[in-house]
Design a protein around this motif. Structure first.
Motif, PDB file in Angstrom:
ATOM      1  N   SER A 193       3.853  65.531  52.321  1.00  0.00           N
ATOM      2  CA  SER A 193       3.195  63.972  52.635  1.00  0.00           C
ATOM      3  C   SER A 193       1.560  64.447  53.211  1.00  0.00           C
ATOM      4  CB  SER A 193       3.331  62.721  52.520  1.00  0.00           C
ATOM      5  OG  SER A 193       4.363  62.941  54.332  1.00  0.00           O
TER       6      SER A 193
ATOM      7  N   ASN B 197       0.476  64.001  57.399  1.00  0.00           N
ATOM      8  CA  ASN B 197       0.210  62.785  58.548  1.00  0.00           C
ATOM      9  C   ASN B 197       0.194  61.491  57.916  1.00  0.00           C
ATOM     10  OD1 ASN B 197       0.513  61.266  60.652  1.00  0.00           O
ATOM     11  ND2 ASN B 197      -0.797  61.627  62.176  1.00  0.00           N
ATOM     12  N   MET B 198       1.531  60.753  57.149  1.00  0.00           N
ATOM     13  CA  MET B 198       0.605  59.282  57.176  1.00  0.00           C
ATOM     14  C   MET B 198       0.497  58.346  58.186  1.00  0.00           C
ATOM     15  SD  MET B 198       4.401  59.909  55.033  1.00  0.00           S
ATOM     16  CE  MET B 198       4.292  57.974  53.571  1.00  0.00           C
TER      17      MET B 198
ATOM     18  N   ASN C 200      -2.084  57.363  59.133  1.00  0.00           N
ATOM     19  CA  ASN C 200      -3.509  56.823  58.927  1.00  0.00           C
ATOM     20  C   ASN C 200      -3.440  56.209  57.444  1.00  0.00           C
ATOM     21  OD1 ASN C 200      -4.675  57.282  61.217  1.00  0.00           O
ATOM     22  ND2 ASN C 200      -4.932  59.214  60.789  1.00  0.00           N
ATOM     23  N   TRP C 201      -1.943  56.459  56.225  1.00  0.00           N
ATOM     24  CA  TRP C 201      -2.668  56.327  54.909  1.00  0.00           C
ATOM     25  C   TRP C 201      -3.351  54.461  54.742  1.00  0.00           C
ATOM     26  CZ3 TRP C 201       1.446  58.221  50.938  1.00  0.00           C
ATOM     27  CH2 TRP C 201       1.402  59.658  51.047  1.00  0.00           C
TER      28      TRP C 201
ATOM     29  N   LYS D  55      -0.730  67.650  50.867  1.00  0.00           N
ATOM     30  CA  LYS D  55      -1.874  66.765  50.985  1.00  0.00           C
ATOM     31  C   LYS D  55      -2.636  67.299  52.457  1.00  0.00           C
ATOM     32  CE  LYS D  55      -3.018  63.249  49.351  1.00  0.00           C
ATOM     33  NZ  LYS D  55      -2.106  61.727  49.557  1.00  0.00           N
TER      34      LYS D  55
ATOM     35  N   GLU E 211      -5.508  67.370  52.977  1.00  0.00           N
ATOM     36  CA  GLU E 211      -6.314  66.437  53.608  1.00  0.00           C
ATOM     37  C   GLU E 211      -5.439  65.690  54.649  1.00  0.00           C
ATOM     38  OE1 GLU E 211      -5.584  64.156  50.338  1.00  0.00           O
ATOM     39  OE2 GLU E 211      -5.499  66.208  51.131  1.00  0.00           O
ATOM     40  N   ASN E 212      -4.407  65.564  55.029  1.00  0.00           N
ATOM     41  CA  ASN E 212      -4.062  64.383  55.776  1.00  0.00           C
ATOM     42  C   ASN E 212      -3.059  65.246  57.007  1.00  0.00           C
ATOM     43  OD1 ASN E 212      -4.290  62.371  54.911  1.00  0.00           O
ATOM     44  ND2 ASN E 212      -2.942  62.205  52.852  1.00  0.00           N
TER      45      ASN E 212
ATOM     46  N   GLU F 292      -2.138  67.236  59.960  1.00  0.00           N
ATOM     47  CA  GLU F 292      -2.691  67.669  61.285  1.00  0.00           C
ATOM     48  C   GLU F 292      -1.586  68.493  62.699  1.00  0.00           C
ATOM     49  OE1 GLU F 292      -3.597  63.590  62.997  1.00  0.00           O
ATOM     50  OE2 GLU F 292      -4.356  62.600  61.766  1.00  0.00           O
TER      51      GLU F 292
ATOM     52  N   THR G 293       2.491  61.115  64.821  1.00  0.00           N
ATOM     53  CA  THR G 293       2.378  62.040  63.746  1.00  0.00           C
ATOM     54  C   THR G 293       3.847  61.789  63.059  1.00  0.00           C
ATOM     55  OG1 THR G 293       1.847  63.678  62.310  1.00  0.00           O
ATOM     56  CG2 THR G 293       3.234  64.677  64.425  1.00  0.00           C
TER      57      THR G 293
END
Length: 349
Positions: A89, A91-92, A94-95, A140, A142-143, A145, A333
């Protein structure tokens, strides 16, 4: 299903070419779009719509005689050879889709991860190449970190591994390695083990996880402590007797025992007294005992792929990690890594 002759009195039309914008074609007379035309437009490159018999559409309320062909094409699997799947996933925190649903359970969060990440994988992949992949692997990115070295001392990382199906203890090391790589760190503070109780036709759904169930996994966890990849270990859902047995047997003693509040609103007195005597911290959680079932996994996969793609998959393990800022108690995170396997001999042909 009727033959072509049955439809001789109906007007036969062919779909217009698909526009450059990818919009759905309409029948030439502009009165109606038949299901056959829909198939031509949504074939996703698997079929040439102008070579497929579904190019013939029948109006006046009569069903296209090639409807069965359309349904078969709809169900063509995207990755028929895949037998392994890893979904990360990132870091969720900021989803945006999860911010709008703040009360999701951890199992519901995982379902969101499965559908969102798998859908992203399918959309980005070449459909022809997908036919030959043996492992679905999607991060993912882009997620993702990483935790900067300068702030690592301010973050406490806790990892919880859910064992969903009986398997080799080596999966513990594999799971932790993936977490360390994703977060860009060399160790985690706490590793918790949750072994989901097996529920089958001949098994008791109230089965209690015992030392014999976790023994191999715990030894693998002890190796991680010896290699300085984990600082402390914890177990989940052990009563007083199970905790005492594990504590006396283990070389690296558990520091934490997580107990599900759904099974006991008040912690048993004998458990609290024993945990205090051996300096084991008792924490609570609300994770489901069977964190994700194969039926739920297949349902979520089918929602973004096809029924054939979702068939015969079984959850193997799930990792949930979280990094909390020590001085402020804020989650920096949080993410999931999910692994599943498929027995192709059992899937729908």
């Amino acid at each position: 299903m009727g033959s072509i002759e049955d439809y001789q009195d109906s007007q036969v039309v062919t779909p217009s070419p698909i526009s450059a914008t990818g919009s759905l074609p309409h029948c030439h007379n502009g009165r109606e779009r038949c299901s056959a035309c829909e198939m031509s437009a949504t074939s996703l490159g698997i079929l040439n719509p102008f070579n497929h018999p579904a190019q013939f559409g029948f109006l006046n309320g009569k069903k296209c005689p090639f409807e069965s062909d359309r349904k078969m094409a709809d169900e063509l699997p995207l990755f028929p050879k895949a037998t392994s799947m890893y979904l990360h996933s990132g870091n969720m925190i900021n989803w945006n889709r999860l911010k709008r649903r703040p009360n999701l359970s951890s199992s519901d969060e995982l379902c969101e991860v499965i559908t969102d990440t798998l859908n992203a994988y399918v959309e980005a992949a070449d459909k022809t190449e997908l036919q030959y992949v043996t492992e679905v692997y999607k991060v993912k990115s882009e997620n993702v970190e990483v935790i900067e070295e300068s702030e690592r001392g301010d973050v406490k990382i806790t990892v919880k591994v859910f064992i969903c199906d009986s398997q080799s203890p080596n999966v513990i090391g594999d799971a932790i390695t993936k977490v360390l790589n994703e977060l860009g760190t060399t160790f985690v503070e706490t590793l918790l083990l949750a072994v989901c109780p097996s529920v089958g036709e001949d098994q008791d759904p109230e089965e209690v996880v015992t030392l014999s169930t976790v023994e191999g996994y715990w030894k693998a966890m002890e190796e991680l402590v010896a290699n300085d990849k984990v600082l402390s270990l914890g177990i989940c859902d052990f009563g007083k007797e199970g905790l005492e047995t594990l504590y006396n047997w283990a070389q690296v003693k558990p520091c934490v025992n997580q107990v599900n509040l759904e099974s006991c609103c008040v912690l048993p007195k004998d458990l609290t007294e024993y945990a205090k005597s051996i300096n084991v911290q008792l924490l609570t959680h609300n994770d489901r005992p069977a964190f994700i079932t194969k039926e739920l996994l297949q349902e979520k996969m089918a929602s973004v792929t096809t029924e054939r793609d979702s068939d015969a998959w079984t959850p193997e393990w799930v990792v949930r990690y979280s990094g909390i800022l020590k001085c402020r108690g804020i989650i920096k995170t949080k993410g999931y890594i999910f692994h599943a396997m498929r027995d192709n001999k059992k899937r729908i042909l």
